[in-house]
Motif scaffolding. Sequence first.
Motif, PDB file in Angstrom:
ATOM      1  N   ALA A   1      -3.153  11.195  -2.701  1.00 38.85           N
ATOM      2  CA  ALA A   1      -3.932  12.324  -2.207  1.00 38.85           C
ATOM      3  C   ALA A   1      -5.022  11.840  -1.256  1.00 38.85           C
ATOM      4  O   ALA A   1      -5.298  12.458  -0.228  1.00 38.85           O
ATOM      5  CB  ALA A   1      -4.552  13.076  -3.381  1.00 38.85           C
ATOM      6  N   MET A   2      -5.621  10.723  -1.613  1.00 42.48           N
ATOM      7  CA  MET A   2      -6.695  10.203  -0.785  1.00 42.48           C
ATOM      8  C   MET A   2      -6.173   9.710   0.556  1.00 42.48           C
ATOM      9  O   MET A   2      -6.786   9.930   1.598  1.00 42.48           O
ATOM     10  CB  MET A   2      -7.389   9.055  -1.544  1.00 42.48           C
ATOM     11  CG  MET A   2      -8.771   8.778  -1.058  1.00 42.48           C
ATOM     12  SD  MET A   2      -9.800  10.254  -0.985  1.00 42.48           S
ATOM     13  CE  MET A   2      -9.844  10.707  -2.709  1.00 42.48           C
ATOM     14  N   ALA A   3      -5.025   9.072   0.539  1.00 39.31           N
ATOM     15  CA  ALA A   3      -4.415   8.599   1.778  1.00 39.31           C
ATOM     16  C   ALA A   3      -4.086   9.765   2.687  1.00 39.31           C
ATOM     17  O   ALA A   3      -4.326   9.718   3.894  1.00 39.31           O
ATOM     18  CB  ALA A   3      -3.160   7.792   1.461  1.00 39.31           C
ATOM     19  N   ALA A   4      -3.567  10.830   2.092  1.00 37.13           N
ATOM     20  CA  ALA A   4      -3.223  12.008   2.874  1.00 37.13           C
ATOM     21  C   ALA A   4      -4.473  12.607   3.506  1.00 37.13           C
ATOM     22  O   ALA A   4      -4.477  13.014   4.663  1.00 37.13           O
ATOM     23  CB  ALA A   4      -2.534  13.033   1.979  1.00 37.13           C
TER      24      ALA A   4
ATOM     25  N   VAL B   1       0.835  -1.205   0.000  1.00 37.36           N
ATOM     26  CA  VAL B   1       0.000   0.000   0.000  1.00 37.36           C
ATOM     27  C   VAL B   1       0.865   1.248   0.000  1.00 37.36           C
ATOM     28  O   VAL B   1       0.622   2.193  -0.762  1.00 37.36           O
ATOM     29  CB  VAL B   1      -0.936  -0.005   1.235  1.00 37.36           C
ATOM     30  CG1 VAL B   1      -1.689   1.324   1.328  1.00 37.36           C
ATOM     31  CG2 VAL B   1      -1.917  -1.159   1.158  1.00 37.36           C
ATOM     32  N   GLU B   2       1.909   1.237   0.825  1.00 35.38           N
ATOM     33  CA  GLU B   2       2.796   2.384   0.914  1.00 35.38           C
ATOM     34  C   GLU B   2       3.424   2.703  -0.438  1.00 35.38           C
ATOM     35  O   GLU B   2       3.495   3.853  -0.856  1.00 35.38           O
ATOM     36  CB  GLU B   2       3.909   2.094   1.927  1.00 35.38           C
ATOM     37  CG  GLU B   2       3.814   2.971   3.149  1.00 35.38           C
ATOM     38  CD  GLU B   2       4.494   2.335   4.339  1.00 35.38           C
ATOM     39  OE1 GLU B   2       5.545   1.680   4.166  1.00 35.38           O
ATOM     40  OE2 GLU B   2       3.964   2.473   5.456  1.00 35.38           O
ATOM     41  N   ARG B   3       3.883   1.647  -1.094  1.00 31.74           N
ATOM     42  CA  ARG B   3       4.536   1.848  -2.382  1.00 31.74           C
ATOM     43  C   ARG B   3       3.547   2.424  -3.390  1.00 31.74           C
ATOM     44  O   ARG B   3       3.870   3.277  -4.202  1.00 31.74           O
ATOM     45  CB  ARG B   3       5.104   0.521  -2.890  1.00 31.74           C
ATOM     46  CG  ARG B   3       6.354   0.728  -3.731  1.00 31.74           C
ATOM     47  CD  ARG B   3       6.867  -0.593  -4.283  1.00 31.74           C
ATOM     48  NE  ARG B   3       7.060  -1.576  -3.207  1.00 31.74           N
ATOM     49  CZ  ARG B   3       6.882  -2.877  -3.350  1.00 31.74           C
ATOM     50  NH1 ARG B   3       6.502  -3.357  -4.507  1.00 31.74           N
ATOM     51  NH2 ARG B   3       7.066  -3.699  -2.348  1.00 31.74           N
ATOM     52  N   HIS B   4       2.320   1.915  -3.337  1.00 27.42           N
ATOM     53  CA  HIS B   4       1.331   2.367  -4.304  1.00 27.42           C
ATOM     54  C   HIS B   4       0.939   3.827  -4.081  1.00 27.42           C
ATOM     55  O   HIS B   4       0.871   4.602  -5.019  1.00 27.42           O
ATOM     56  CB  HIS B   4       0.085   1.488  -4.256  1.00 27.42           C
ATOM     57  CG  HIS B   4      -0.929   1.896  -5.284  1.00 27.42           C
ATOM     58  ND1 HIS B   4      -0.925   1.411  -6.569  1.00 27.42           N
ATOM     59  CD2 HIS B   4      -1.947   2.793  -5.220  1.00 27.42           C
ATOM     60  CE1 HIS B   4      -1.906   1.981  -7.236  1.00 27.42           C
ATOM     61  NE2 HIS B   4      -2.552   2.827  -6.447  1.00 27.42           N
ATOM     62  N   ILE B   5       0.699   4.209  -2.837  1.00 26.49           N
ATOM     63  CA  ILE B   5       0.253   5.591  -2.611  1.00 26.49           C
ATOM     64  C   ILE B   5       1.374   6.581  -2.879  1.00 26.49           C
ATOM     65  O   ILE B   5       1.131   7.753  -3.094  1.00 26.49           O
ATOM     66  CB  ILE B   5      -0.337   5.811  -1.194  1.00 26.49           C
ATOM     67  CG1 ILE B   5       0.685   5.523  -0.112  1.00 26.49           C
ATOM     68  CG2 ILE B   5      -1.590   4.984  -1.000  1.00 26.49           C
ATOM     69  CD1 ILE B   5       0.132   5.744   1.287  1.00 26.49           C
ATOM     70  N   LYS B   6       2.616   6.089  -2.890  1.00 27.27           N
ATOM     71  CA  LYS B   6       3.715   6.980  -3.264  1.00 27.27           C
ATOM     72  C   LYS B   6       3.768   7.153  -4.770  1.00 27.27           C
ATOM     73  O   LYS B   6       4.163   8.192  -5.280  1.00 27.27           O
ATOM     74  CB  LYS B   6       5.044   6.413  -2.758  1.00 27.27           C
ATOM     75  CG  LYS B   6       5.461   7.051  -1.445  1.00 27.27           C
ATOM     76  CD  LYS B   6       6.762   6.474  -0.948  1.00 27.27           C
ATOM     77  CE  LYS B   6       6.807   6.578   0.573  1.00 27.27           C
ATOM     78  NZ  LYS B   6       7.725   5.601   1.147  1.00 27.27           N
TER      79      LYS B   6
END
Length: 94
Positions: free
Chosen positions: A46-49, A34-39
């Motif tokens: 943006a959604m994670a933030a 997940v981390e790699r993808h949201i980066k």
Amino acid sequence: MTVPVRPSARCRALVLELSRYLDGDLTPARRRTVERHIKACACCGAMAARLRKTMAVCRAEGKRRPPRAVMSRAAERIRVLIAREGRRSPVRSV
Ligand SMILES: [Zn+2]
């Protein structure tokens, strides 16, 4: 340029895990994915933030976690973003 970005399947899977990820509820392996993808993915990043911010606000107000309605509304917004991305054709204009 010639390879269109296809966020749909991955992003959809990620959306389902995003709230659990922010809750610290995933295994380390899934977290890393997940981390790699949201980066790498603008819309998910943006959604994670935004989700993280929402959760921080709720925590500051003394709630353990944001109400379910907030989370599902955020997930819905991601789904709309993804749908819009998928529909946009990078090759044809007009
Ligand atoms: Zn994504």
